[in-house]
Structure formats: C-alpha cells, structure tokens
Design an enzyme around this catalytic site. Structure first.
Site, PDB file in Angstrom:
ATOM      1  N   SER A 114       0.791  -1.231   0.000  1.00 47.48           N
ATOM      2  CA  SER A 114       0.000   0.000   0.000  1.00 47.48           C
ATOM      3  C   SER A 114       0.824   1.284   0.000  1.00 47.48           C
ATOM      4  CB  SER A 114      -0.952   0.016   1.205  1.00 47.48           C
ATOM      5  OG  SER A 114      -0.235   0.009   2.418  1.00 47.48           O
ATOM      6  N   LYS A 147      -6.129   3.721   9.245  1.00 42.96           N
ATOM      7  CA  LYS A 147      -5.248   4.698   8.604  1.00 42.96           C
ATOM      8  C   LYS A 147      -5.817   6.106   8.706  1.00 42.96           C
ATOM      9  CE  LYS A 147      -3.226   1.393   5.339  1.00 42.96           C
ATOM     10  NZ  LYS A 147      -3.063   1.002   3.922  1.00 42.96           N
TER      11      LYS A 147
END
Length: 384
Positions: free
Chosen positions: A290, A333
């Site tokens: 990611s 996140k």
C-alpha cells in the site's frame, strides 16, 4: 481417554492481530472476519465506564474521591496505548490507581475506621474465636509462648484504612509521567513542513494505523566520464523493507521515470542521479504493497524539486501502468491521519465504500479523495 467426541457441531474461534503468523494450511481452512479496532472516543468511554471503576475498586479506593481525567485517558490512548483493543490501556489504568493508593498511604491521608463503624457482629465473632482458642489452649499440657499468642484486642482485628471525604485526587494528563513513566509514542508527524522528496503515507500494523514517511534524496550524480555500468541512474532502499515493499519501490521508481519521460522528455533527472529511498524507524520491519503511490510521489517530488502540501497523506497500491489498487485498514489509517493533523487523504477508488462507512467523527475535518489512476494525484498535492 479413548472416548469418541463428535466435533461436527463445534465452532472453533481463533483470534490474531495479524494473519501473517497463521500457518498457510490452517489459514486456507478458516473463514476470515476482520474486526477494526476501537476509536479513541470509544476507548475513552470504555475506560471511564468500566476500566477505571474496576481498577479503583481493585486498588481499595472504592468510595474515595480519586479519579482519572478525560484528558489523561486521551493522553494514555495517544501516547501509551495505541493497540486496537484496550488490554494495554487496562494495565496502565490499574497501575495508576495502585500508585494513587500508595501515594495516599505514604502521605498519611488514610485513617483507620473506628471499631464502632464495623459490623455489629464483629465483636461477637471475635469473642467466639477467643473462647475457642482458650478451650484449645486448656487441652494442651503447657501454655503457648508469647510469640504464638494472638492479640485479644478486637479493635486490632477490625481496623481498616479509609480515605476521608475531604480528600480529593484527580490524575491529569500532565501527571501521567509520574505514574506510568515517559510516553511510549511521540507524535506521528516527523515534519511540520515536508521538504522535497518526502511524503507522508499511511500504514496498517498490529497496533492499528500509523503515519509512514517516505524519504528520498539524491545520493550522487552520474558523470559522463563514468564507465558504462554506472552511467545510468539507479535506486537503492533502506529501512528494513520486506520483499513486497522492495518490489513496490522498484515499481514506483520505474513508473515515475516513465511518467517524467511522458511529461518532459528533456528531463534527465533519473538518468543522471543515484537516488536513496528510506523509510524511517529502520529497526521496525515493514512490508505490504500500500505504499506504492507514496513512494512514487516522493520520487516525483524529488525530481521536480518541489515539496507537496504538508497536510496530505496517501495510501494505495500502484501498478506499472499507474492504476491504484484497493488497500485494507482504511479506518485505522484515517484515525492515524487525523492524529497527525492531516486534512486531506488520498485513497484508492475501490475503497469508496469503506470510506462512506466510516463514522462522521472519524472523517470530521478531513477531505477524502478517491484515486483510480496515479495521474490524478499530482494536482491534489501541489505537483502540477
């Protein structure tokens, strides 16, 4: 035991922080249910409703005016206990109330409860115990020694300590260091203003979400007089990156070189420089795909010698053609981004459904921009 057991109707439940440590054959036979961690507001509510009262009672402070402020719990969550659950938070709160009890005893605030305040049956129970002890002693040929005799005063047996109603203690955030030591976690933000070549990414770990900076610098310039083997720019990485993350860095480097060729064929920055890409906190192993868009943006920022907006963070897997693929842990996140003062998050378009499911208090003050192709990113971060 040689007893047959029918397990056909038994459900086995396995819990884990990450799936990487589960053996592959076992993982293939499991149904994976991902549960996100508690939000800071949820941890605060759990601490004040359940953890603090339980710890207070266990420390012998039930009924005393001893408490833990909301600011102190928030500081515990941010600087000491960032795990997804509340196990570590519970340990810290218990430690605080134990030290508070010790502080009260050492300061002499606690006073003994008068005998009259005890249950009325205490004296009767003591008298019965004394009679039984006297009868037992009479049956012995000799009297016991002085050291073996128990105190006959009922007040000594009935005494206990209590905290006066006039005493009050509230543990604030500024006092936490004296109870649980210095903070374990500092601010996630390493730079107030990110220089060229530095971009904030977002990672998903067993402790929840965290900021993940990508740094890139020019290590050396390739001269025309160099031999052919070193006449081309190249990239090398540090930061204890895993295999997947190393491949992501190589892919990002190749993609940005091709992007620069398309945008400005005369720009030979990557062909003339050796680039060093680093992910801080080198003692911590890192892996996952990611960070692809973050690495590419850091390299593009370095090539253009222009910093990006300081309030931007991003996450997403990058393909060689510039497609941005779906990632996991968007909720964690986003929480990490908010903790770091981020106002704009770039995430894959495939995660729009995850973004829309986030509670309003998590997204408050943060703009979310879904990205399908990498070319959408430069205008959003100030690299047009």
């Amino acid at each position: 035991m040689d007893v047959p057991v029918d397990l056909s109707r038994v459900l086995f439940v396995c819990t884990a922080n990450v799936t990487d440590t589960i053996p592959g054959p076992l993982l293939d036979r499991m149904e994976i249910i991902r549960l996100s961690g508690y939000l800071a507001d949820e941890k605060l509510s759990i601490a004040q409703k359940y953890l603090a009262p339980q710890a207070k009672e266990a420390a012998g402070l039930e009924g005393a005016s001893v408490s833990l402020s909301d600011e102190a719990v928030d500081a515990l969550v941010r600087s000491y206990c960032r795990e997804s659950g509340v196990r570590n938070l519970k340990k810290h709160i218990e430690k605080i109330f134990r030290k508070a009890a010790l502080k009260i005893i050492e300061s002499g605030v606690a006073v003994p409860v008068p005998v009259s305040a005890e249950k009325t049956g205490a004296a009767e129970t003591t008298d019965s115990a004394e009679k039984a002890e006297a009868a037992e002693t009479a049956d012995k040929p000799e009297a016991t020694t002085e050291t073996e005799k128990k105190p006959a005063d009922a007040s000594v047996l009935a005494q206990r300590m209590t905290v006066p109603d006039s005493y009050s203690l509230e543990v604030s955030a500024s006092e936490l260091k004296g109870y649980v030591g210095p903070p374990v976690f500092d601010s996630d933000r390493l730079y107030d203003t990110t220089p060229a070549g530095v971009v904030m990414g977002l990672a998903w770990t067993s402790m929840g979400g965290s900021a993940l900076y990508i740094e890139s610098v020019v290590e050396a310039t390739v001269n025309n007089s160099d031999n052919e083997s070193s006449a081309h720019g190249r990239l090398h990485t540090t930061g204890q990156l895993g295999d997947v993350m190393k491949e992501s860095s190589t892919l990002a480097y190749t993609f940005v070189r091709s992007l620069m060729v398309r945008r400005d064929p005369t720009n030979q920055f990557f062909g003339r420089h050796i680039i060093h890409l680093h992910v801080p906190e080198g003692a911590t192993p890192k892996d996952g795909p990611s960070a692809g868009v973050t690495m590419a943006t850091a390299l593009l920022s370095l090539a253009l010698n222009r910093p990006i907006r300081p309030d931007v963070a991003m996450t997403g897997e990058l393909t060689l053609t510039g497609r941005v693929l779906k990632i996991g842990g968007l909720k964690e996140k986003t929480i990490a981004a908010r903790r770091s003062g981020v106002r704009r998050i770039l995430f894959p378009k495939a995660n729009v459904a995850d973004w829309e499911e986030l509670p309003a208090n998590v997204k408050e003050g943060i703009e979310g921009f879904p990205i399908e192709w990498y070319e959408q990113i430069p205008p959003l971060v100030g690299l047009e």
